[in-house]
Design an enzyme around this catalytic site. Structure first.
Site, PDB file in Angstrom:
ATOM      1  N   CYS A 111       0.817  -1.221   0.000  1.00 48.56           N
ATOM      2  CA  CYS A 111       0.000   0.000   0.000  1.00 48.56           C
ATOM      3  C   CYS A 111       0.849   1.268   0.000  1.00 48.56           C
ATOM      4  O   CYS A 111       0.338   2.352  -0.271  1.00 48.56           O
ATOM      5  CB  CYS A 111      -0.940   0.001   1.206  1.00 48.56           C
ATOM      6  N   HIS A 168      -3.143   6.942   3.618  1.00 50.93           N
ATOM      7  CA  HIS A 168      -3.619   5.716   2.976  1.00 50.93           C
ATOM      8  C   HIS A 168      -4.985   5.365   3.577  1.00 50.93           C
ATOM      9  O   HIS A 168      -5.160   5.404   4.793  1.00 50.93           O
ATOM     10  CB  HIS A 168      -2.611   4.591   3.216  1.00 50.93           C
ATOM     11  N   ASN A 205     -10.313   0.027   0.663  1.00 47.40           N
ATOM     12  CA  ASN A 205      -8.853   0.086   0.636  1.00 47.40           C
ATOM     13  C   ASN A 205      -8.372  -0.301  -0.769  1.00 47.40           C
ATOM     14  O   ASN A 205      -8.455  -1.469  -1.154  1.00 47.40           O
ATOM     15  CB  ASN A 205      -8.293  -0.877   1.688  1.00 47.40           C
TER      16      ASN A 205
HETATM   17  O1  UT7 Z   1      -3.573  -1.809   3.826  1.00 40.88           O
HETATM   18  C1  UT7 Z   1      -3.464  -2.716   4.897  1.00 40.88           C
HETATM   19  C2  UT7 Z   1      -4.600  -3.683   4.809  1.00 40.88           C
HETATM   20  N1  UT7 Z   1      -5.160  -4.154   6.016  1.00 40.88           N
HETATM   21  C3  UT7 Z   1      -5.678  -3.364   6.986  1.00 40.88           C
HETATM   22  O2  UT7 Z   1      -5.641  -2.176   6.960  1.00 40.88           O
HETATM   23  C4  UT7 Z   1      -6.365  -4.073   8.125  1.00 40.88           C
HETATM   24  C5  UT7 Z   1      -6.237  -3.345   9.440  1.00 40.88           C
HETATM   25  N2  UT7 Z   1      -7.131  -3.917  10.405  1.00 40.88           N
HETATM   26  C6  UT7 Z   1      -8.425  -3.556  10.464  1.00 40.88           C
HETATM   27  O3  UT7 Z   1      -8.852  -2.692   9.726  1.00 40.88           O
HETATM   28  C7  UT7 Z   1      -9.320  -4.227  11.485  1.00 40.88           C
HETATM   29  O4  UT7 Z   1      -8.526  -5.042  12.332  1.00 40.88           O
HETATM   30  C8  UT7 Z   1     -10.432  -5.067  10.824  1.00 40.88           C
HETATM   31  C9  UT7 Z   1     -11.460  -4.162  10.164  1.00 40.88           C
HETATM   32  C10 UT7 Z   1      -9.857  -6.030   9.796  1.00 40.88           C
HETATM   33  C11 UT7 Z   1     -11.157  -5.892  11.881  1.00 40.88           C
HETATM   34  O5  UT7 Z   1     -11.686  -5.014  12.874  1.00 40.88           O
HETATM   35  P1  UT7 Z   1     -11.485  -5.357  14.417  1.00 40.88           P
HETATM   36  O6  UT7 Z   1     -12.200  -4.323  15.196  1.00 40.88           O
HETATM   37  O7  UT7 Z   1     -10.003  -5.518  14.638  1.00 40.88           O
HETATM   38  O8  UT7 Z   1     -12.259  -6.707  14.575  1.00 40.88           O
HETATM   39  P2  UT7 Z   1     -11.727  -8.136  15.017  1.00 40.88           P
HETATM   40  O9  UT7 Z   1     -10.799  -8.714  13.998  1.00 40.88           O
HETATM   41  O10 UT7 Z   1     -11.198  -8.030  16.428  1.00 40.88           O
HETATM   42  O11 UT7 Z   1     -13.050  -8.993  15.017  1.00 40.88           O
HETATM   43  C12 UT7 Z   1     -14.113  -8.704  15.933  1.00 40.88           C
HETATM   44  C13 UT7 Z   1     -15.249  -9.669  15.632  1.00 40.88           C
HETATM   45  C14 UT7 Z   1     -14.815 -11.131  15.552  1.00 40.88           C
HETATM   46  O12 UT7 Z   1     -15.836 -11.891  16.116  1.00 40.88           O
HETATM   47  P3  UT7 Z   1     -15.732 -12.430  17.626  1.00 40.88           P
HETATM   48  O13 UT7 Z   1     -14.488 -13.287  17.669  1.00 40.88           O
HETATM   49  O14 UT7 Z   1     -15.609 -11.216  18.484  1.00 40.88           O
HETATM   50  O15 UT7 Z   1     -16.988 -13.189  17.824  1.00 40.88           O
HETATM   51  C15 UT7 Z   1     -14.767 -11.385  14.077  1.00 40.88           C
HETATM   52  O16 UT7 Z   1     -14.967 -12.732  13.747  1.00 40.88           O
HETATM   53  O17 UT7 Z   1     -15.826  -9.338  14.347  1.00 40.88           O
HETATM   54  C16 UT7 Z   1     -15.898 -10.530  13.564  1.00 40.88           C
HETATM   55  N3  UT7 Z   1     -15.786 -10.138  12.152  1.00 40.88           N
HETATM   56  C17 UT7 Z   1     -16.854  -9.784  11.435  1.00 40.88           C
HETATM   57  N4  UT7 Z   1     -18.153  -9.683  11.734  1.00 40.88           N
HETATM   58  C18 UT7 Z   1     -19.001  -9.273  10.768  1.00 40.88           C
HETATM   59  C19 UT7 Z   1     -14.670 -10.064  11.400  1.00 40.88           C
HETATM   60  N5  UT7 Z   1     -15.008  -9.647  10.156  1.00 40.88           N
HETATM   61  C20 UT7 Z   1     -16.354  -9.466  10.152  1.00 40.88           C
HETATM   62  C21 UT7 Z   1     -17.267  -9.061   9.177  1.00 40.88           C
HETATM   63  N6  UT7 Z   1     -18.573  -8.945   9.526  1.00 40.88           N
HETATM   64  N7  UT7 Z   1     -16.888  -8.708   7.923  1.00 40.88           N
END
Ligand code: UT7
Length: 332
Positions: free
Chosen positions: A118, A259, A289
């Site tokens: 990125c 970004h 993104n």
């Molecule tokens: O250019 C670089 C590319 N990557 C990034 O920029 C990613 C950076 N990271 C992020 O943006 C965030 O970490 C995410 C958006 C990917 C995830 O957000 P988060 O607040 O860190 O959520 P999490 O991974 O801690 O997940 C929380 C919950 C989980 O469920 P449980 O275990 O709490 O029951 C996930 O399974 O949200 C669940 N989850 C979803 N639920 C509904 C994960 N993805 C989804 C989804 N819809 N799409």
């Protein structure tokens, strides 16, 4: 490592392109177990553009490049080098830059891709700046272009909702006004984090085979939480590094163009930098993104809506896989 510069590469013209096909969060609700509320609340994304099957990254590049050339009033024949920041080229080889050079009818000068995930556009801009400062070249075409939709595992709700396709292009050269152009660039990478965001198969470590395809090892693997933490830390470090090298403080900045990976990351970094939210440019809601394309896409939009004026000080800031990172201060 940071290097101070004065009066470097100016953006003489800028263009962008994105597929017409809009995929909303509601559309994704039909594909994976997710909701519009979750995606919007956790990322700030409402919709993204996804290219049709017969589209490739160079299609988007050509459109963005021709718009940038038109905006700059520069003919393709004047372009001496093409550099593309990309992780999703048409082919592993030849370079996307070679294909773009041919498609826009630029001369057969240097053309190569920069793989810095990125951060690719800011890395490419920094390389172009060096060639311009030494007097080697006068006009370089720099692009950030991606079709992450091709590498996304559409069964993985944690990553597939994040990405979108797009391209941005900038014609860069030295301005007669020596106060204009790049004032500083700060580049970084931390290879120890490589496993937090990568494509397991398809390279030399694990060539793709039937078993790999079955396990979707040719698709993006991401530890979102880890990326999030590294992102906030490195974006802050790069922004502060670039400001320091330019001899500026955050109060001098007219527009922050980060970004566009996650609105919460952007907000956290803006807050910790002490930025007025009015000075932060955000368009992740409509594009998601777009990896290396996100900063040039945002620059073109910011210009179109009057958020950038001549003489403005712009702070650009990126991070990505690898963990690549870059901060650039530029006087428009
Ligand atoms: O250019 C670089 C590319 N990557 C990034 O920029 C990613 C950076 N990271 C992020 O943006 C965030 O970490 C995410 C958006 C990917 C995830 O957000 P988060 O607040 O860190 O959520 P999490 O991974 O801690 O997940 C929380 C919950 C989980 O469920 P449980 O275990 O709490 O029951 C996930 O399974 O949200 C669940 N989850 C979803 N639920 C509904 C994960 N993805 C989804 C989804 N819809 N799409």
């Amino acid at each position: 490592m940071c290097t101070q510069r004065l009066g470097g590469a100016s953006i003489l013209g800028i263009g962008s392109a994105a597929p017409e096909n809009v995929v909303t969060n509601r559309d994704l609700e039909k594909l994976v177990d997710t909701t519009d509320q979750w995606i919007l609340g956790r990322t700030g994304i409402r919709e993204r553009r996804i290219g049709p099957e017969d589209m490739c990254t160079s299609d988007l590049c050509e459109k963005a490049a021709l718009q940038a050339l038109d905006h700059a009033g520069v003919a393709p024949s004047e372009i001496e080098m093409v550099i593309v920041g990309t992780t999703t080229p048409d082919f592993i080889y030849p370079s996307l830059a070679s294909i773009v050079q041919h498609r826009i009818g630029a001369p057969t000068g240097g053309a190569f891709d920069v793989q810095a995930a990125c951060s690719g556009f800011l890395y490419a801009l920094t390389i172009a700046d060096q060639f311009l400062r030494t007097g080697k070249y006068e006009k370089i075409l720099v692009l950030g272009a991606e079709m992450p939709s091709r590498l996304v595992n559409w069964d993985d709700r944690a990553s597939c909702v994040l990405f979108g396709d797009g391209a941005g292009a900038a014609v860069v050269g030295l301005s007669d006004d020596t106060s204009r152009g790049m004032l500083s660039s700060c580049l970084g990478a931390d290879g120890s984090t490589w496993k937090m965001l990568y494509q397991p198969a398809g390279g030399t470590r694990q060539p793709i085979d039937a078993e790999g395809l079955e396990q979707k090892l040719n698709k993006t693997r991401m530890e979102g939480n880890e990326v999030y933490k590294v992102a906030v830390r490195t974006l802050l470090a790069m922004a502060n590094g670039a400001l320091e090298e330019a001899g500026l403080t955050i109060d001098d900045i007219d527009l922050f163009v980060p970004h566009q990976a996650n609105l919460r990351i952007i907000d956290a970094v803006g807050k910790r930098l002490g930025l007025d939210p009015e000075k932060v440019f955000v368009n992740i809601d409509r594009y998601g993104n777009t990896s290396a394309a996100s900063i040039p896409l945002a620059l073109r939009e910011a210009l179109d809506v009057g958020r950038i004026k001549e003489g403005d000080l712009i702070l650009m800031d990126a991070f990505g896989a690898g963990a690549s990172a870059a901060g650039v201060v530029l006087r428009w």
